[in-house]
Design an enzyme around this catalytic site. Structure first.
Site, PDB file in Angstrom:
ATOM      1  CB  SER A 154      -1.619  -2.684   0.824  1.00 32.13           C
ATOM      2  OG  SER A 154      -0.821  -3.953   0.477  1.00 32.13           O
ATOM      3  N   GLY A 155      -3.771  -5.293   1.148  1.00 30.78           N
ATOM      4  CA  GLY A 155      -3.970  -6.368   1.653  1.00 30.78           C
ATOM      5  C   GLY A 155      -5.588  -6.606   2.018  1.00 30.78           C
ATOM      6  CB  THR A 159      -6.440  -6.971  -6.589  1.00 31.67           C
ATOM      7  OG1 THR A 159      -5.642  -5.770  -6.274  1.00 31.67           O
ATOM      8  CG2 THR A 159      -6.278  -7.551  -8.031  1.00 31.67           C
ATOM      9  CG  ASN A 205      -1.530  -7.348  -0.220  1.00 27.36           C
ATOM     10  OD1 ASN A 205      -1.619  -8.548   0.044  1.00 27.36           O
ATOM     11  ND2 ASN A 205      -2.187  -6.703  -1.133  1.00 27.36           N
ATOM     12  CB  SER A 208       0.636  -4.402  -2.064  1.00 26.66           C
ATOM     13  OG  SER A 208       0.131  -2.632  -2.087  1.00 26.66           O
ATOM     14  CB  SER A 209      -2.482  -2.593  -6.779  1.00 32.72           C
ATOM     15  OG  SER A 209      -3.386  -4.044  -7.180  1.00 32.72           O
ATOM     16  N   GLY A 435      -5.924   2.738  -0.582  1.00 35.24           N
ATOM     17  CA  GLY A 435      -6.713   3.134   0.548  1.00 35.24           C
ATOM     18  C   GLY A 435      -5.683   4.219   1.278  1.00 35.24           C
ATOM     19  CD  GLU A 437      -0.255   3.427   1.077  1.00 29.70           C
ATOM     20  OE1 GLU A 437      -0.586   2.541   0.135  1.00 29.70           O
ATOM     21  OE2 GLU A 437       0.740   4.070   0.930  1.00 29.70           O
TER      22      GLU A 437
END
Length: 1113
Positions: A154-155, A159, A205, A208-209, A435, A437
């Site tokens: 995330s970050g 995206t 992030n 974050s998706s 990704g 985690e």
């Protein structure tokens, strides 16, 4: 590679992950390295990696070109390129994209797109457009579908990278700009809608998706975009009801609350306000994002909805549902009775009413659905009340279900609006997936995410292996013996059926009374011997899985709740009868559903099925990989944190790909490059006219390396062989450099020496001439000064002698008079004092002796004898010390007076008669015999040895008692003798201790008397110096007087307190002290008068007269 002193290496560092340094010493298997920051590090040779000193300063754009393909080299290359704002780097056909956190000009403009159009991979600098163009060209040329996999934490910029991929695809295969509502525009505009309802702020992030997305972009035979479809995976539904600090909920809730003033009249019907007033939003203190305008994003989202084909009525229904979820979260419950629940207050009733209005359902039915449950039995349906906790869980479940249904409808609507091309045979899929985690608290969501990454990593390893095979086949080298290790054992641990973690989770969820503890115990028992499964110590509900990117510890407290996906029949019935057709379509009636609508459904099993379908699609396409990296945790530009980036490289599988390459031939060079770099090792190869491949083979053979492969155009080296060649080259260059340096330094030193020698000769010539002139001048001045000094000193000495002679005559006169007066006064005082003291002492001694005799006879007989003996010993010691102090009377007096005083403590002797009467029969041991007594007391007892003989052994019964009695008597005698020896030894020790104490007291008194006498002498010396000053004053008259007499006092008595044999002046003891020390009168002191000659006073003619006079006094 052989590590030697002076080698440049990489060494591990806690702060920087890897730091470069130079080896300063090698001791066995350990080496000492001086790092670039000045630290000294000692580590094992196996933990050191060589550094390529020939690498370019700007790094390489493809890391497969690195001479050393290992962790520190990859990390250093990425940091170097990031420092010059090169955010894209290749690792083979894998693109690594580092988020710059700033806008870089001309990085994504149309001119740059034109430059990458049709270019081969590697012809231009690394870029996301290059990977996309390769995928597009491969699809058109080969007629095969391709996929682009974008991953990262995330970050990291997944995206934005996905947006750039779809933007470039729209540029390549899009329609004319005049066409409205094209497919590519709908695909691009769908991103804001999905981001508003599927993205949220997390710790790492701001956007974050929270779901996985796979976009299928379909192309026709001409290469134009003809359709698209979006598939989503594993939306994080739990975020709707529960968030943690400093995260936010999904963006859509904040966008609706921040609607611009123009939309306020439209929004009033939703009865919204400040986000802080809603329970689902105020669990965190973060309500706004820095640099983000929620009101502007609200308008952008509505505009995107228009583009993707969502009507105004549908938009109104969507925002009604979003508002209803916020009000639903503010409905609180209180306990009524034992286990029933009711609305807590009027505020809860108000939010219940607003929720019912927004959902267009019956108010009472909504309250009943939240607070009660129907239990179906064979006979009847029973309504059961829920407690406040159960009602709150029911409320949150309804909110999550409504939001999940709404998100799924949005995805379906976007797909319908974009439209799919059923005739399309080729597509390019863009996968935007979360990704790897690993958090402090990892739950069911992280478990599914990491399971996805394990699947993708296996696909990634197979692809890398396949690419390596293709290179080997093109070069026609043998690679059949190379084995590659995959992560199939981890996948079996998770998804194997039966026996996998997901299967055990579904099995546990089927039992109503199962808890997370029972689920954890099943895991512990099933996988206790699995090498990828670890049970943490002292843990009851936690387990650890060893993933390819590292270990992750999962907390299974909410695994069961999050794995259950079922609709509560009451909720289904309530919302299916809603007056809003949009809401009713989200919850079709039970009659239209399958009979198992209310039954438990496993989210984990459904996700596994979706993931398998995704992998089938990816396996049918040609994959291309983009790994996004977040350079720092603060989301700030121009900051590169090595430790964080290295962890992401491991999680993204980049280092795993490097490991796979290292299993084969990680380093390959074309023949010309290899010869240019290593021909120095075998120079004679270049002289021979041979082909390049033969020359490369000759170099490898002469160096002594094997297991390499010679291809058609390249030479392939195993891991470590490039480092070995570089080490040999560095060693050869070092030795050659030493030879050159020796010759150059010798020549330079010779020239410098000759130059210095010539200059020094010139300087010495000038300086020696100057020194000779100065020496002549000095000798002349010295001779003149000697003559002047001789005359001046003669005149001064004559004048000084005359003055001293006059002064000495005056002083002699005064001192002789003073000595005579003092002698007479001393004799008179000593005589009178002696008589008086003797009289008083006799009277006192007679009285005391009579009183003490009686007491000593009764109590202290023993002490008197000990004291007497001690007095004798002390007297004897004082006589010995006195003998040592005495000096001959005829010794010449010293220049400075010294006085030594020996104090003798005299104790009165007891009468002999009393001592004889009170003399005890006890034996006393003298100090000289103490050792003998001690030795006697320590003598071993006599041991009676029984010597057996044939005659004595034969004893009759009558003789035994008499023999025993004799032995008893002998034993008693020995015990008495031992007691006597012990008693004598104790008495001797006590006597010795008493004598030691008395001797210490005597020494203390002697020291005190010595200090008093020294102070007296110091005061007298001051008086003599004052007298000398007075006498040295010149007088007008010079009377003639006889020479000064020196007086020496000698006290012949044994009881005197001071001895003056070593002093120029002596003083007799006072009368009182003499009387106290001894009864008989002391003898009068003898006075010896010596004439002081002129030589003694004035010295010789050449000596200093004044100094001789001072020395005399």
């Amino acid at each position: 590679m052989e590590i030697t002193v002076g080698s440049h290496v990489w060494v591990e560092d806690q702060e920087l992950a890897w730091v470069d340094g130079v080896v300063t010493s090698v001791n066995g298997n350990e080496a000492e390295v001086e790092t670039i920051n000045g630290n000294q590090v000692t580590t094992k040779l196996s933990k050191l990696y060589p550094k390529d000193m020939e690498a370019p300063d700007t790094g390489v754009d493809d890391m497969t070109k690195l001479s050393y393909l290992h962790e520190p080299a990859v990390l250093h290359n990425l940091a170097t390129r990031y420092g010059i704002k090169e955010i894209y780097t290749y690792c083979g056909n894998i693109l690594i994209a580092i988020n710059p956190f700033q806008a870089i000009s001309h990085l994504y403009d149309t001119e740059l797109m034109d430059s990458y159009k049709g270019a081969q991979l590697g012809d231009r600098s690394p870029h996301v457009f290059a990977i996309t163009d390769v995928a597009y060209r491969a699809m058109n040329n080969e007629g095969k579908s391709n996929s682009i996999l974008v991953s990262g934490e995330s970050g990291a910029g997944k995206t934005e990278t996905t947006k750039m991929v779809m933007r470039y695809l729209a540029y390549l295969g899009g329609h004319a700009a005049a066409e409205a509502r094209t497919v590519e525009r709908k695909v691009l505009e769908s991103n804001p809608v999905l981001e508003a309802f599927g993205n949220a702020k997390t710790v790492r992030n701001n956007n974050s998706s929270r779901f996985g997305k796979f976009v299928e972009i379909q192309f026709d035979a001409c290469g134009q975009i003809s359709g698209a479809a979006i598939r989503t995976y594993l939306l994080e539904k739990s975020r709707v009801c529960q968030i943690s600090e400093p995260e936010r909920n999904y963006h859509c809730f904040y966008l609706l609350c921040a609607a611009p003033p123009k939309s306020c009249q439209e929004i009033e019907k939703y009865k919204l306000g400040d986000p802080k007033s809603f329970h689902y939003l105020n669990q965190s203190s973060c309500y706004e994002l820095v640099g983000v305008d929620d009101s502007h994003d609200y308008l952008a989202t509505k505009k995107a909805m228009d583009i993707v084909g969502i009507s105004v009525e549908e938009q109104d229904a969507i925002f009604r549902i979003v508002a209803a979820i916020l009000h639903l979260g503010n409905i609180a419950f209180a306990l009524e009775g034992e286990d029933s629940s009711v609305l807590e207050d009027d505020k809860a009733k108000f939010h219940l009413q607003v929720t019912a209005e927004l959902l267009m359902c019956d108010l009472e039915a909504l309250e009943t659905a939240l607070c009660k449950r129907n239990m179906v039995t064979p006979e009847e349906v029973i309504k059961r009340s829920l407690d406040p906790l159960g009602a709150a869980i029911s409320r949150d479940g309804l909110a999550k279900t409504i939001y999940a249904r709404l998100f799924d409808w949005l995805v379906k609507k976007i797909n319908v609006s974009i439209g799919q091309d059923p005739d399309s045979k080729c597509l390019i899929g863009v996968l935007d997936i979360y990704g790897f985690e690993s958090f402090k608290t990892s739950s069911f969501e992280q478990f599914c995410i990491n399971f996805t990454n394990e699947k993708l990593q296996q696909h990634f390893n197979q692809h890398v292996f396949k690419m390596e095979q293709s290179v080997y086949q093109e070069e026609e080298i043998d690679w059949s013996y190379i084995d590659f290790v995959d992560n199939q054992d981890v996948l079996d641990l998770i998804e194997k059926k039966p026996g996998g973690i997901i299967s055990l989770l579904d099995e546990t969820c089927m039992f109503p009374k199962s808890t997370h503890e029972t689920f954890a115990q099943k895991l512990y028992q099933t996988f206790k011997d699995h090498k990828r499964f670890v049970k943490p110590k002292l843990a009851r509900t936690e387990f650890t899985i060893v993933h390819y990117a590292g270990e992750v510890q999962y907390q299974c407290d909410q695994f069961l709740d999050k794995n259950k996906d079922y609709i509560v029949p009451e909720h289904q019935e309530l919302l299916s009868t809603s007056k809003c057709s949009f809401i009713a379509s989200l919850f079709p009636s039970l009659n239209a559903e399958t009979p198992k609508s209310g039954k438990f459904s496993s989210i984990g099993s459904r996700f596994k099925l979706q993931l398998q379908q995704l992998m089938d699609i990816l396996n049918s396409t040609e994959p291309h990989y983009i790994r996004c990296i977040k350079p720092n945790s603060d989301l700030r530009p121009e900051i590169f944190e090595n430790v964080s980036v290295l962890q992401q490289l491991r999680s993204g599988g980049v280092l795993e790909a490097i490991r796979v390459k290292c299993e084969g031939y990680p380093t390959n060079r074309i023949f010309s490059e290899f010869l240019e770099r290593f021909s120095i090792l075998v120079p004679e190869v270049l002289k021979e006219n041979v082909e390049e491949n033969v020359a490369c083979k000759s170099i490898m053979e002469k160096v002594g390396l094997s297991n390499y492969q010679i291809g058609k155009t390249k030479i392939f080296l195993r891991a470590g062989q490039m480092a070995e060649l570089d080490g040999r080259k560095a060693k050869l260059l070092g030795e050659s450099a030493k030879v050159i340096q020796k010759q150059v330094r010798s020549r330079i030193a010779r020239k410098c020496y000759v130059r210095i020698q010539t200059a020094s000769i010139c300087i010495q010539t000038v300086l020696r001439g100057q020194l000779a002139c100065e020496s002549l001048k000095f000798r002349k001045r010295t001779a003149a000064a000697v003559k002047i000094q001789k005359s001046a000193r003669r005149k001064s000495a004559s004048r000084k002698y005359t003055n001293i002679k006059s002064s000495a005559i005056v002083v002699q006169t005064g001192i002789r008079a003073m000595v005579a007066r003092n002698e007479f006064r001393s004799k008179m005082q000593n005589h009178s004092a002696t008589i008086q003291a003797a009289t008083e002492e006799e009277e006192k001694d007679s009285g005391k002796e009579e009183e003490d005799i009686g007491k000593e006879e009764k109590d202290n007989g023993k002490e008197e004898k000990d004291v007497g003996k001690e007095e004798k010993d002390v007297g004897k010691e004082e006589k010995d010390s006195g003998k040592e102090v005495e000096e001959p009377e005829d010794k010449e007096p010293e220049k400075q007076p010294t006085v030594e005083v020996q104090e003798k403590e005299e104790l009165p002797d007891p009468p002999v008669a009393v001592l004889e009467q009170n003399k005890p029969d006890k034996t006393y041991v003298s100090p000289d015999k103490e050792q003998e007594v001690t030795e006697e007391s320590n003598e071993p007892y006599h041991i009676v040895e029984e010597i057996s003989s044939p005659i004595q052994d034969v004893l009759t019964a009558e003789e035994l008692p008499s023999e025993v009695e004799q032995l008893k008597v002998l034993l008693i005698g020995e015990k008495k003798r031992a007691d006597e020896y012990q008693k004598k030894h104790a008495e001797a020790q006590e006597l010795s201790e008493q004598r030691r104490k008395k001797l210490e007291e005597t020494e203390k008194k002697v020291h005190q008397l010595q200090e008093s006498l020294n102070r007296l002498l110091f005061s007298m010396s001051e008086q003599f110096s004052q007298l000398k000053t007075i006498l040295q004053t010149p007088s007008s008259s010079k009377p003639a007087s006889p020479p000064i007499a020196r007086v020496d006092y000698f006290d012949n008595s044994d009881n005197s307190d001071a001895s003056s044999t070593g002093s120029d002046f002596a003083f007799p003891a006072s009368g009182r002290d003499s009387a106290n020390n001894s009864c008989p009168r002391p003898k009068a002191p003898q006075v010896h008068v010596k004439d002081a000659t002129a030589t003694e006073i004035t010295g010789t003619a050449d000596s200093d007269k004044e100094g001789a006079f001072d020395d005399y006094f």
